[in-house]
Each structure stands twice: as structure tokens, then as C-alpha cells.
Design a protein around this motif. Structure first.
Motif, PDB file in Angstrom:
ATOM      1  N   TRP A  20       0.862  -1.181   0.000  1.00  0.00           N
ATOM      2  CA  TRP A  20       0.000   0.000   0.000  1.00  0.00           C
ATOM      3  C   TRP A  20       0.896   1.227   0.000  1.00  0.00           C
ATOM      4  CZ3 TRP A  20      -0.145   3.602   4.099  1.00  0.00           C
ATOM      5  CH2 TRP A  20       0.621   3.244   5.222  1.00  0.00           C
ATOM      6  N   ALA A  21       0.427   2.321  -0.489  1.00  0.00           N
ATOM      7  CA  ALA A  21       1.063   3.644  -0.398  1.00  0.00           C
ATOM      8  C   ALA A  21       2.298   3.816  -1.271  1.00  0.00           C
ATOM      9  CB  ALA A  21       1.411   3.992   1.051  1.00  0.00           C
ATOM     10  N   ALA A  81      -4.386   6.404  14.575  1.00  0.00           N
ATOM     11  CA  ALA A  81      -5.656   6.611  13.872  1.00  0.00           C
ATOM     12  C   ALA A  81      -6.777   6.385  14.874  1.00  0.00           C
ATOM     13  CB  ALA A  81      -5.777   5.648  12.700  1.00  0.00           C
ATOM     14  N   ASN A 129      -3.768  -4.569  11.167  1.00  0.00           N
ATOM     15  CA  ASN A 129      -3.739  -5.184   9.849  1.00  0.00           C
ATOM     16  C   ASN A 129      -2.584  -6.189   9.833  1.00  0.00           C
ATOM     17  OD1 ASN A 129      -3.390  -5.872   7.150  1.00  0.00           O
ATOM     18  ND2 ASN A 129      -3.731  -3.793   6.388  1.00  0.00           N
ATOM     19  N   VAL A 169      -6.552  -2.895   4.161  1.00  0.00           N
ATOM     20  CA  VAL A 169      -6.608  -1.516   4.632  1.00  0.00           C
ATOM     21  C   VAL A 169      -8.050  -1.050   4.782  1.00  0.00           C
ATOM     22  CG1 VAL A 169      -6.008   0.877   4.085  1.00  0.00           C
ATOM     23  CG2 VAL A 169      -4.356  -0.946   3.644  1.00  0.00           C
ATOM     24  N   TRP A 218      -9.428  -2.302   7.978  1.00  0.00           N
ATOM     25  CA  TRP A 218      -8.773  -1.584   9.077  1.00  0.00           C
ATOM     26  C   TRP A 218      -9.440  -0.220   9.275  1.00  0.00           C
ATOM     27  CZ3 TRP A 218      -5.564   2.876   9.065  1.00  0.00           C
ATOM     28  CH2 TRP A 218      -4.787   3.066  10.211  1.00  0.00           C
ATOM     29  N   LEU A 219      -9.652   0.502   8.203  1.00  0.00           N
ATOM     30  CA  LEU A 219     -10.290   1.811   8.282  1.00  0.00           C
ATOM     31  C   LEU A 219     -11.725   1.705   8.787  1.00  0.00           C
ATOM     32  CD1 LEU A 219      -9.001   3.236   4.878  1.00  0.00           C
ATOM     33  CD2 LEU A 219      -8.357   4.098   7.142  1.00  0.00           C
ATOM     34  N   THR A 223      -0.275   3.698  12.306  1.00  0.00           N
ATOM     35  CA  THR A 223       0.022   3.625  10.881  1.00  0.00           C
ATOM     36  C   THR A 223       1.123   4.604  10.506  1.00  0.00           C
ATOM     37  OG1 THR A 223      -0.996   3.758   8.688  1.00  0.00           O
ATOM     38  CG2 THR A 223      -1.737   5.337  10.331  1.00  0.00           C
ATOM     39  N   SER A 250      -0.822   7.384   5.445  1.00  0.00           N
ATOM     40  CA  SER A 250      -2.259   7.130   5.614  1.00  0.00           C
ATOM     41  C   SER A 250      -3.050   8.414   5.748  1.00  0.00           C
ATOM     42  CB  SER A 250      -2.496   6.242   6.836  1.00  0.00           C
ATOM     43  OG  SER A 250      -1.959   4.961   6.646  1.00  0.00           O
ATOM     44  N   SER A 251      -2.453   9.419   6.374  1.00  0.00           N
ATOM     45  CA  SER A 251      -3.196  10.656   6.609  1.00  0.00           C
ATOM     46  C   SER A 251      -3.499  11.394   5.314  1.00  0.00           C
ATOM     47  CB  SER A 251      -2.410  11.574   7.559  1.00  0.00           C
ATOM     48  OG  SER A 251      -1.171  11.957   6.987  1.00  0.00           O
ATOM     49  N   TYR A 277      -5.778   8.059   2.995  1.00  0.00           N
ATOM     50  CA  TYR A 277      -7.009   7.461   3.515  1.00  0.00           C
ATOM     51  C   TYR A 277      -7.728   8.427   4.444  1.00  0.00           C
ATOM     52  CZ  TYR A 277      -4.505   3.378   1.798  1.00  0.00           C
ATOM     53  OH  TYR A 277      -3.809   2.497   1.012  1.00  0.00           O
ATOM     54  N   TYR A 296      -6.090  11.492  12.436  1.00  0.00           N
ATOM     55  CA  TYR A 296      -4.722  10.997  12.599  1.00  0.00           C
ATOM     56  C   TYR A 296      -3.957  11.925  13.538  1.00  0.00           C
ATOM     57  CZ  TYR A 296      -5.828   8.042   8.594  1.00  0.00           C
ATOM     58  OH  TYR A 296      -6.408   7.127   7.749  1.00  0.00           O
TER      59      TYR A 296
END
Length: 283
Positions: free
Chosen positions: A97-98, A164, A190, A216, A219-220, A232, A236-237, A240, A247
Motif C-alpha cells: 500500500w502507499a 488513527a 492489519n 486496509v 482496518w479503516l 500507521t 495514511s493521513s 485514507y 490521525y
């Protein structure tokens, strides 16, 4: 019998791994078969290339000199068997991810300008190392744990950790929090691609983990629903954002390490250029 491609491949794997057994696993052959191949190579070149011991193998002086020539030969062979009429092979960058976080946009833009002949493909995959082994991807962005010795790797940069929390939570309005302040609350983890590990807290003072998820999105959703808090890296900030989640910086958490990992004998002609651009972007 002369020196064949399989001899060079076996030698480079053993040199990289420092172990006959690990090299055999990497090449998916038996250890005795790999040992025979290496002995054949040494007979052909008339020199001992690897010094064997109970701890593994290491290159001799002759082996060090031969390694450079073997690498050039393998790369030349790979290039030679590629059809000149084939379209340039994309450079496939895997990530859980990311991708490269805040550097991703600049990476794509710079790559398109400097290397338009090689398409850059970012691929989100579940198991990065399996995909590397299967040659589904050429290089992987790995967060958290350092890649094993089977892969070449490079520490690229570090990312700050954030908490988060649900928007209505009592910690949501804080400018920062500590790991200790999260202990009384349940945690959403996660287990597939997350970077939250028990070592972040002392053994006798850790939050309870009530929800384990594998994506993810899950998780969210659990954090947004108030099932627990999460930890995280800072991308993520930006990636997501949800109105139900805030965050908050973690002031005492160690950063998350971000590595690049690739197979020891990767033959993609643009791999070195990708590494150079990634290094330049992160400074």
C-alpha cells in the motif's frame, strides 16, 4: 563441457547468499545438484571460486574477480535473447500500500520524463516476496521489517507513525499522543501489510488487540466504527482521509523503515535507474 548459463547462475546465487543451501532454495534445485554444478564450474575455470566451511561459503580472490565477469555475462546473455522487436518491458514496482508515500507522485513524473522508453507500473500486491520470487514484480517497496538475505535491499527512508482514532474519541483533539496513552484502548491491527508490532510497548504493558484484519479497507472501517484505535505510517493521513477518522502524531514511536528489495540477479535494464531516482527523491 564448457561453462553454461546454469553454472554462472549457480555461482552468483551462492556468492550472494553465502550458503549453498540457501542458494539451492533460491534456484529451486537440490543442494547436491547445486554443489555438483559449482564443482563443474571450478573445474572449467581451473580455480577455486568459493571457500566452503560449516558457516557457509565465501568468495576467494579468484571468486571475487570471476563474480564481476559472471555478472556481466549473465546480463549480456539476458539482453541478447531479448527480441529487438519486443516492446520495452515495463518496470514493475510492487507495494502492499502507499507505494513511496509522499514521494510517489514525483517519482512517476520524473520517471516519465527521464525514462519514457520503459513504462513504470505500480502494482499493489498482497505478498511482496512471493511476487518477487515468481517474477511478477521486479522490485518491491517494503515497510517495517528488513528484507531477508535472499534479496538485495536498500533502506530508502523512514516514515513517522500516527495514531488513527475515531473522530469522536477523546484523543482526537490532541496535538500528539504517546504509545503509553494508547494502552487502555483496544487496537485494530492489519496482519497482512500493517507495521504495528508488540515490541512498540513493554511486554507487561501493551494494548489488547481485539480486531485483526487483512486489508486496509477493513482496518479503516473498524476504526471508523469505534472498534478500536490504529497505528500507521504517515502516508495514511494523505491517502485514507475519512471524516470519521483523525490521525494524531505519536511523539515517542519509532519511525517505520521503508526499504526497496529486489532479486539478486534481476536483469531489468532500468532497475539501476529506478534506484538512482528513488535515492535522489528522498534526499
Amino acid at each position: 563441457m564448457g561453462v553454461e548459463f546454469r553454472h554462472l547462475e549457480a555461482f552468483l546465487a551462492a556468492a550472494e547468499e553465502g550458503s549453498i543451501s540457501r542458494a539451492a532454495r533460491l534456484l529451486r534445485v537440490t543442494q547436491p545438484a547445486l554443489s555438483r554444478t559449482l564443482s563443474q564450474l571450478e573445474q572449467q575455470v581451473g580455480a577455486t571460486l568459493l571457500r566452503r566451511s560449516a558457516k557457509g561459503v565465501e568468495l576467494t580472490a579468484a571468486g571475487m574477480a570471476f563474480r564481476a565477469k559472471a555478472t556481466q555475462a549473465v546480463n549480456a546473455f539476458t539482453e541478447a535473447v531479448s527480441s529487438p522487436f519486443d516492446a520495452p518491458r515495463p518496470l514493475r514496482v510492487g507495494h502492499a500500500w502507499a507505494a513511496l508515500g509522499r514521494f510517489t507522485t514525483n517519482l512517476i513524473q520524473r520517471w516519465r520524463v527521464e525514462h519514457p522508453e520503459y513504462p513504470l507500473q505500480l502494482r499493489q500486491v498482497d505478498d511482496l516476496y512471493v511476487k518477487l520470487d515468481e517474477a511478477v514484480i521486479d522490485i518491491a517497496v517494503v515497510r517495517g521489517q528488513r528484507p531477508g538475505s535472499r534479496y538485495r535491499h536498500e533502506l530508502l527512508y523512514r516514515e513517522a507513525r500516527l495514531a488513527a482514532v475515531p473522530a469522536q474519541h477523546q484523543l482526537a483533539n490532541r496535538r500528539s499522543v504517546t504509545l503509553g496513552e494508547l494502552v487502555p484502548y483496544d487496537l485494530v491491527v492489519n496482519t497482512a501489510s500493517g507495521t504495528t508490532e508488540p515490541y512498540l510497548w513493554e511486554e507487561n504493558r501493551r494494548p489488547a488487540v481485539t480486531v485483526e484484519v487483512a486489508t486496509v479497507d477493513d482496518w479503516l472501517s473498524n476504526i471508523a466504527a469505534g472498534a478500536g484505535l490504529g497505528i500507521t505510517p504517515d502516508p495514511s493521513s494523505q491517502l485514507y482521509q475519512r471524516p470519521e477518522i483523525v490521525y494524531v502524531p505519536l511523539s515517542d514511536a519509532p519511525p517505520v523503515t521503508v526499504y526497496l528489495a529486489w532479486p539478486p540477479h534481476s536483469s531489468h535494464p532500468a532497475l539501476r535507474d529506478f534506484l538512482a531516482i528513488a535515492r535522489a527523491l528522498v534526499g
